[in-house]
Scaffold this motif. Structure first.
Motif, mmCIF file in Angstrom:
data_model
loop_
_atom_site.group_PDB
_atom_site.id
_atom_site.type_symbol
_atom_site.label_atom_id
_atom_site.label_comp_id
_atom_site.label_asym_id
_atom_site.label_seq_id
_atom_site.Cartn_x
_atom_site.Cartn_y
_atom_site.Cartn_z
ATOM 1 N N UNK A 218 0.853 -1.184 0.000
ATOM 2 C CA UNK A 218 0.000 0.000 0.000
ATOM 3 C C UNK A 218 0.889 1.235 0.000
ATOM 4 N N UNK A 219 0.478 2.223 -0.774
ATOM 5 C CA UNK A 219 1.207 3.480 -0.767
ATOM 6 C C UNK A 219 0.759 4.401 0.350
ATOM 7 N N UNK A 220 -0.467 4.205 0.825
ATOM 8 C CA UNK A 220 -1.022 5.017 1.916
ATOM 9 C C UNK A 220 -1.548 4.054 2.973
ATOM 10 N N UNK A 221 -0.905 4.033 4.111
ATOM 11 C CA UNK A 221 -1.315 3.168 5.210
ATOM 12 C C UNK A 221 -1.418 4.000 6.478
ATOM 13 N N UNK A 222 -2.587 3.885 7.158
ATOM 14 C CA UNK A 222 -2.848 4.733 8.324
ATOM 15 C C UNK A 222 -2.690 6.191 7.893
ATOM 16 N N UNK A 223 -1.786 6.929 8.562
ATOM 17 C CA UNK A 223 -1.581 8.330 8.171
ATOM 18 C C UNK A 223 -0.203 8.553 7.570
ATOM 19 N N UNK A 224 0.317 7.511 6.896
ATOM 20 C CA UNK A 224 1.628 7.588 6.254
ATOM 21 C C UNK A 224 1.480 7.293 4.762
ATOM 22 N N UNK A 225 2.091 8.145 3.935
ATOM 23 C CA UNK A 225 2.061 7.974 2.486
ATOM 24 C C UNK A 225 3.492 7.908 1.973
ATOM 25 N N UNK A 226 3.795 6.875 1.206
ATOM 26 C CA UNK A 226 5.106 6.781 0.563
ATOM 27 C C UNK A 226 5.044 7.346 -0.838
ATOM 28 N N UNK A 227 5.934 8.264 -1.154
ATOM 29 C CA UNK A 227 5.982 8.876 -2.476
ATOM 30 C C UNK A 227 7.401 8.784 -3.012
ATOM 31 N N UNK A 228 7.516 8.478 -4.297
ATOM 32 C CA UNK A 228 8.840 8.305 -4.890
ATOM 33 C C UNK A 228 9.361 6.907 -4.623
ATOM 34 N N UNK A 229 10.670 6.788 -4.437
ATOM 35 C CA UNK A 229 11.294 5.483 -4.230
ATOM 36 C C UNK A 229 10.787 4.786 -2.979
ATOM 37 N N UNK A 230 10.328 5.532 -2.003
ATOM 38 C CA UNK A 230 9.861 4.912 -0.761
ATOM 39 C C UNK A 230 8.585 4.112 -0.978
ATOM 40 N N UNK A 231 7.860 4.394 -2.076
ATOM 41 C CA UNK A 231 6.686 3.579 -2.420
ATOM 42 C C UNK A 231 7.050 2.467 -3.396
#
Length: 523
Positions: free
Chosen positions: A325-338
């Motif tokens: 998931x790219x968005x879990x709880x209140x955290x969003x991964x964008x770029x390489x972190x996703x």
């Protein structure tokens, strides 16, 4: 949840892209960005696709505003060399729509395939037949207007740029002026609520930063999304196995002839080399698989390609895949972190800015209020985007005719290892190949669906030598009237090609255009 504050962790290009767009679109949301003083960006050139213009438009950026700060040049195509047979052949994948209007486009493509079987067009002819932008691209020219075409330079031109400098430009000219608090520090730990959301991050120097929403831009480390939130990483190593790169910059010998408007991708024995012509130098690198070649052998092969130019090579480990998931709880991964795909189709910045735009739209829908439905919507959109690009990249290997090394034998003969077969045509390249081979039937029946097999895939498949029907089928269908029609189409094409080759000579070179219109004060 009402989002009133956002904390972005990380200081690379994706972080400042997020900070710039979100701060511009949501001035009422308090934002901060924290980056480590010890983690340096990669610092290699980047290549974009035409969708990059959507991001620039949202920021109200014009070319003359930012290009000079980022050593940026224009990009109108991607050239693939040695991907089909490995014998010096090449073909273009130019940007923009096919030549005729959208409702007539399939029949234009159909005429090409029919004429190709009769008149023996080479695979690289397809791009010239359907897209007039191919002509200036192949001759090192640039234009903002092509007569009698649907070409739109505002949407059909992309860019080569130094991504790190682009991030710095956004930081200094948009994000910080918009009120984004820029902090320097290293994350020490996170503080969570009983529900598992992050309430604050603590730093090694004792800072505590609270926010409603945390955006993870920490690169392959995925510090928040993966390490602290435990979102699983799904590797693509069984489908895309280029896991290493050697990157460097080389000087121009002649900007007039070397400053192309295309990203040059050259297939090698165990991977491929990219060449990205920026204003000040050429970013280049060898993307390869450590399964088939050692790092030392890759360096030797790359330096031979570079004609033994003395330049430092920076090793990079590639982490193919995506997080569940790219968005879990209140955290969003964008770029390489996703997630990340190898840079063959310049998807790195595309997925980054499109994911930021997805988030920007969600926050705009109800004044910053988000709930579980919004997370589901975001995750669906980001997953489909990355999976679609993954299957597109796979085309470049699975459709090749090369078998000259173990690497290419695996790429071309073990398709199942690359492509999961499903019943969903959007999920499987095998379906796309089948659609391609039966393209003539769908055109005749007026059922062509560009969403099933995108134009980009047609460029790649045609460049690899595929034709969607055989000469036998053409002979079975072709009556005298149809053959005359095909002959006329061929004559019209030859006449138009002659006209375009004359016209392109009137255009300025890419270098000259930039010197006269963008880099005026720097030359």
């Amino acid at each position: 949840m009402q989002v009133e504050s956002i904390c972005i962790v990380g200081g690379g290009t994706s972080a400042w892209m997020a900070a710039a767009l979100l701060s511009k679109g949501h001035p009422d949301i308090e934002m901060c960005l924290i980056e480590s003083a010890d983690i340096k960006p990669i610092g290699v050139g980047e290549s974009t696709l035409a969708d990059f213009n959507r991001f620039l438009k949202r920021l109200d950026l014009k070319d003359e505003d930012w290009m000079t700060s980022c050593n940026a040049t224009y990009k109108s195509s991607i050239r693939f060399k040695n991907f089909r047979e490995g014998k010096g052949e090449s073909f273009q994948y130019p940007f923009g729509a096919f030549g005729p209007p959208r409702e007539a486009r399939p029949f234009h493509v159909q005429k090409y395939f029919e004429a190709s079987h009769i008149y023996g067009y080479e695979p690289d002819e397809f791009a010239r037949f359907v897209n007039p932008l191919t002509y200036p691209t192949e001759h090192g020219k640039i234009t903002k207007e092509i007569p009698d075409s649907f070409y739109n330079s505002d949407t059909d031109l992309a860019y080569h740029l130094n991504a790190d400098k682009f991030g710095e430009y956004l930081r200094d000219n948009i994000a910080v002026p918009n009120g984004v608090h820029h902090l320097i520090g290293d994350v020490h730990n996170v503080v969570k609520t009983p529900d598992g959301d992050i309430s604050a991050i603590t730093t090694t120097d004792g800072q505590a930063i609270s926010a409603d929403l945390f955006i993870d831009c920490t690169g392959f480390r995925s510090l928040l999304l993966e390490q602290h939130m435990g979102v699983p990483f799904i590797p693509f190593t069984d489908q895309l196995f280029n896991d290493r790169a050697l990157a460097t910059h080389i000087d121009y010998k002649d900007k007039e002839t070397q400053m192309n408007t295309f990203t040059d991708c050259v297939a090698m024995k165990n991977g491929w080399v990219y060449n990205i012509p920026m204003w000040n130098n050429i970013g280049t690198g060898y993307v390869y698989s450590s399964k088939y070649i050692t790092d030392a052998e890759a360096e030797e092969e790359f330096r031979e390609y570079l004609d033994d130019q003395e330049c430092p090579l920076m090793p990079i480990k590639i982490k193919h895949g995506k997080h569940e998931k790219g968005w879990y709880k209140n955290v969003i991964g964008i770029g390489l972190s996703y997630g990340f795909l190898e840079p063959l189709e310049s998807t790195g910045l595309v997925t980054t800015h499109d994911n930021i735009i997805f988030l920007d739209d969600i926050l705009s829908t109800r004044g910053g209020y988000v709930n579980h439905h919004d997370r589901i919507s975001y995750n669906y959109s980001t997953d489909k985007l990355l999976e679609g690009y993954k299957n597109f990249v796979i085309h470049h290997y699975a459709l090749s005719m090369r078998e000259d090394t173990p690497y290419w034998k695996d790429a071309t003969n073990t398709v199942e290892r690359f492509i999961p077969f499903t019943d969903d045509p959007h999920e499987s390249t095998l379906h796309a190949i089948g659609d391609y081979r039966s393209l003539l039937d769908s055109l005749d029946n007026k059922t062509y669906n560009p969403d099933t097999l995108g134009e980009g895939s047609i460029y790649i498949a045609t460049g690899m030598g595929y034709k969607p029907f055989t000469r036998t089928i053409l002979n079975e269908r072709a009556d005298e009237e149809r053959l005359k029609d095909i002959e006329q189409y061929h004559k019209d094409y030859c006449k138009n090609k002659e006209h375009m080759l004359e016209w392109v000579q009137t255009l300025p070179s890419h270098y000259q255009y930039l010197k006269d219109n963008i880099y005026v004060e720097s030359v």
